[in-house]
Design a protein around this motif. Structure first.
Motif, PDB file in Angstrom:
ATOM      1  N   LYS A  75       2.076  -8.957 -37.104  1.00 21.24           N
ATOM      2  CA  LYS A  75       1.865  -8.259 -35.844  1.00 21.24           C
ATOM      3  C   LYS A  75       0.803  -7.197 -36.088  1.00 21.24           C
ATOM      4  N   ALA A  76      -0.157  -7.095 -35.172  1.00 20.94           N
ATOM      5  CA  ALA A  76      -1.248  -6.136 -35.325  1.00 20.94           C
ATOM      6  C   ALA A  76      -1.515  -5.478 -33.985  1.00 20.94           C
ATOM      7  N   SER A  77      -1.097  -4.231 -33.856  1.00 15.03           N
ATOM      8  CA  SER A  77      -1.188  -3.505 -32.599  1.00 15.03           C
ATOM      9  C   SER A  77      -2.239  -2.397 -32.690  1.00 15.03           C
ATOM     10  N   VAL A  78      -3.219  -2.445 -31.800  1.00 12.37           N
ATOM     11  CA  VAL A  78      -4.271  -1.436 -31.780  1.00 12.37           C
ATOM     12  C   VAL A  78      -3.842  -0.288 -30.872  1.00 12.37           C
ATOM     13  N   ARG A  79      -3.711   0.902 -31.453  1.00 10.97           N
ATOM     14  CA  ARG A  79      -3.415   2.117 -30.685  1.00 10.97           C
ATOM     15  C   ARG A  79      -4.704   2.919 -30.561  1.00 10.97           C
ATOM     16  N   SER A  80      -4.664   4.017 -29.833  1.00 11.72           N
ATOM     17  CA  SER A  80      -5.896   4.783 -29.616  1.00 11.72           C
ATOM     18  C   SER A  80      -6.483   5.332 -30.915  1.00 11.72           C
ATOM     19  N   ASP A  99     -14.180   9.210 -34.398  1.00  9.25           N
ATOM     20  CA  ASP A  99     -15.208   9.177 -33.358  1.00  9.25           C
ATOM     21  C   ASP A  99     -15.312   7.824 -32.659  1.00  9.25           C
ATOM     22  N   ARG A 100     -14.367   6.913 -32.953  1.00 10.35           N
ATOM     23  CA  ARG A 100     -14.457   5.567 -32.375  1.00 10.35           C
ATOM     24  C   ARG A 100     -13.163   5.171 -31.664  1.00 10.35           C
ATOM     25  N   PHE A 101     -13.320   4.290 -30.687  1.00  9.35           N
ATOM     26  CA  PHE A 101     -12.184   3.801 -29.901  1.00  9.35           C
ATOM     27  C   PHE A 101     -12.422   2.315 -29.657  1.00  9.35           C
ATOM     28  N   TYR A 102     -11.378   1.495 -29.876  1.00  2.59           N
ATOM     29  CA  TYR A 102     -11.524   0.058 -29.670  1.00  2.59           C
ATOM     30  C   TYR A 102     -10.882  -0.338 -28.352  1.00  2.59           C
ATOM     31  N   LEU A 103     -11.678  -0.913 -27.470  1.00  2.00           N
ATOM     32  CA  LEU A 103     -11.185  -1.413 -26.188  1.00  2.00           C
ATOM     33  C   LEU A 103     -11.385  -2.919 -26.143  1.00  2.00           C
ATOM     34  N   SER A 104     -10.291  -3.642 -25.918  1.00  2.00           N
ATOM     35  CA  SER A 104     -10.362  -5.095 -25.819  1.00  2.00           C
ATOM     36  C   SER A 104     -10.090  -5.491 -24.368  1.00  2.00           C
ATOM     37  N   VAL A 105     -10.981  -6.304 -23.815  1.00  2.00           N
ATOM     38  CA  VAL A 105     -10.961  -6.623 -22.388  1.00  2.00           C
ATOM     39  C   VAL A 105     -10.805  -8.124 -22.184  1.00  2.00           C
ATOM     40  N   ALA A 106      -9.882  -8.500 -21.295  1.00  2.00           N
ATOM     41  CA  ALA A 106      -9.696  -9.910 -20.938  1.00  2.00           C
ATOM     42  C   ALA A 106      -9.930 -10.069 -19.433  1.00  2.00           C
ATOM     43  N   PRO A 107     -11.182 -10.290 -19.026  1.00  2.00           N
ATOM     44  CA  PRO A 107     -11.429 -10.523 -17.603  1.00  2.00           C
ATOM     45  C   PRO A 107     -10.738 -11.820 -17.168  1.00  2.00           C
ATOM     46  N   TYR A 108     -10.379 -11.905 -15.889  1.00  2.00           N
ATOM     47  CA  TYR A 108      -9.684 -13.108 -15.448  1.00  2.00           C
ATOM     48  C   TYR A 108     -10.081 -13.462 -14.021  1.00  2.00           C
ATOM     49  N   VAL A 109      -9.793 -14.700 -13.654  1.00  2.00           N
ATOM     50  CA  VAL A 109     -10.025 -15.183 -12.294  1.00  2.00           C
ATOM     51  C   VAL A 109      -8.699 -15.486 -11.614  1.00  2.00           C
ATOM     52  N   ASN A 110      -7.802 -16.192 -12.306  1.00  2.00           N
ATOM     53  CA  ASN A 110      -6.550 -16.640 -11.688  1.00  2.00           C
ATOM     54  C   ASN A 110      -5.283 -16.045 -12.284  1.00  2.00           C
ATOM     55  N   ARG A 111      -5.250 -15.846 -13.599  1.00  2.00           N
ATOM     56  CA  ARG A 111      -4.000 -15.384 -14.204  1.00  2.00           C
ATOM     57  C   ARG A 111      -4.256 -14.370 -15.319  1.00  2.00           C
ATOM     58  N   THR A 112      -3.286 -13.453 -15.471  1.00  2.00           N
ATOM     59  CA  THR A 112      -3.404 -12.415 -16.490  1.00  2.00           C
ATOM     60  C   THR A 112      -2.014 -12.011 -16.954  1.00  2.00           C
ATOM     61  N   HIS A 113      -1.915 -10.961 -17.753  1.00  2.00           N
ATOM     62  CA  HIS A 113      -0.625 -10.462 -18.223  1.00  2.00           C
ATOM     63  C   HIS A 113      -0.708  -8.947 -18.377  1.00  2.00           C
ATOM     64  N   ASP A 114       0.421  -8.282 -18.396  1.00  2.00           N
ATOM     65  CA  ASP A 114       0.458  -6.837 -18.595  1.00  2.00           C
ATOM     66  C   ASP A 114       0.187  -6.516 -20.065  1.00  2.00           C
ATOM     67  N   CYS A 115      -0.554  -5.451 -20.286  1.00  2.00           N
ATOM     68  CA  CYS A 115      -0.872  -5.070 -21.662  1.00  2.00           C
ATOM     69  C   CYS A 115      -1.316  -3.609 -21.689  1.00  2.00           C
ATOM     70  N   PHE A 116      -0.932  -2.890 -22.742  1.00  2.00           N
ATOM     71  CA  PHE A 116      -1.377  -1.506 -22.925  1.00  2.00           C
ATOM     72  C   PHE A 116      -2.002  -1.329 -24.305  1.00  2.00           C
ATOM     73  N   HIS A 117      -1.239  -1.699 -25.354  1.00  2.00           N
ATOM     74  CA  HIS A 117      -1.777  -1.695 -26.718  1.00  2.00           C
ATOM     75  C   HIS A 117      -2.147  -3.135 -27.083  1.00  2.00           C
ATOM     76  N   HIS A 118      -3.411  -3.353 -27.361  1.00  4.27           N
ATOM     77  CA  HIS A 118      -3.863  -4.715 -27.633  1.00  4.27           C
ATOM     78  C   HIS A 118      -3.240  -5.268 -28.905  1.00  4.27           C
ATOM     79  N   SER A 119      -2.659  -6.463 -28.780  1.00  2.00           N
ATOM     80  CA  SER A 119      -2.115  -7.158 -29.942  1.00  2.00           C
ATOM     81  C   SER A 119      -3.146  -8.173 -30.424  1.00  2.00           C
TER      82      SER A 119
END
Length: 199
Positions: A75-80, A99-119
């Motif tokens: 399991k690998a969870s990215v926190r701030s 000085d760095r922050f990792y933001l992972s983005v999943a754009p979607y058209v039809n379906r998505t899921h809830d997420c706060f800390h990227h796994s």
């Protein structure tokens, strides 16, 4: 810098504290526990091909793995401010540069899921292997931080290393559809954005 919180470290500390220590009455139980924890840390990283990599390299590596290559036992969870790795009864916390922050983005058209800390090993978005045009602007300074076409990873996400403590606007375009979202990179900000609908 690596910080370790592991059940093995706690066990080692307890065992060392109860031992008589033989003739060496000056042995430091904390040092012994730290040594055992360090060995366990290296074993966890080595088991998943991560030994020798720093935190940003580990995040980049795991987020880009193909579906079949993603380890089911890690399991690998990215926190701030940190990356939390866990597996086989161990938990390892690695600091993300200040000085760095990792933001992972999943754009979607039809379906998505809830997420706060990227796994990095379990999250999956809709649009895998898809070219998207991305713009990220610092709202305070107007600086264009990202302006490029990027292919989403096998997990449907695309990741960005951004400056710490900014407020910004993210714009993603694909196949004539566009989505826009406000982002932040502060202490309590999410590292996973799955609400960017392309329409």
């Amino acid at each position: 810098m690596k910080r370790l919180v592991a059940t093995t470290a706690v066990s080692a500390l307890l065992l060392t504290g109860c031992a008589t220590g033989g003739d060496d009455q000056t042995a430091d139980p904390t040092a012994a526990a730290s040594s055992a924890a360090s060995a366990d840390t290296e074993a966890l990283l080595d088991r998943h091909g991560l030994a020798g990599k720093n935190t940003t390299e580990i995040i980049d590596h795991l987020d880009r793995l193909a579906g079949d290559d993603r380890p089911a036992d890690l399991k690998a969870s990215v926190r701030s401010h940190e990356l939390v790795l866990s597996g086989a009864g161990q938990e390892l916390t690695l600091d993300i540069p200040d000085d760095r922050f990792y933001l992972s983005v999943a754009p979607y058209v039809n379906r998505t899921h809830d997420c706060f800390h990227h796994s990095l090993t379990t999250c999956k978005g809709e649009l895998a292997g898809t070219d998207v045009q991305v713009e990220i602007v610092d709202d305070t300074t107007g600086t264009l931080l990202v302006d490029r076409t990027q292919t989403t990873f096998a997990n449907g996400f695309v990741g960005f290393w951004l400056p710490r403590d900014i407020q910004g606007t993210l714009r993603v375009t694909h196949d004539g559809r566009t989505g826009t979202a406000k982002i932040a990179t502060g202490q309590d900000a999410p590292t996973c954005l799955t609400t960017l609908k392309l329409s």
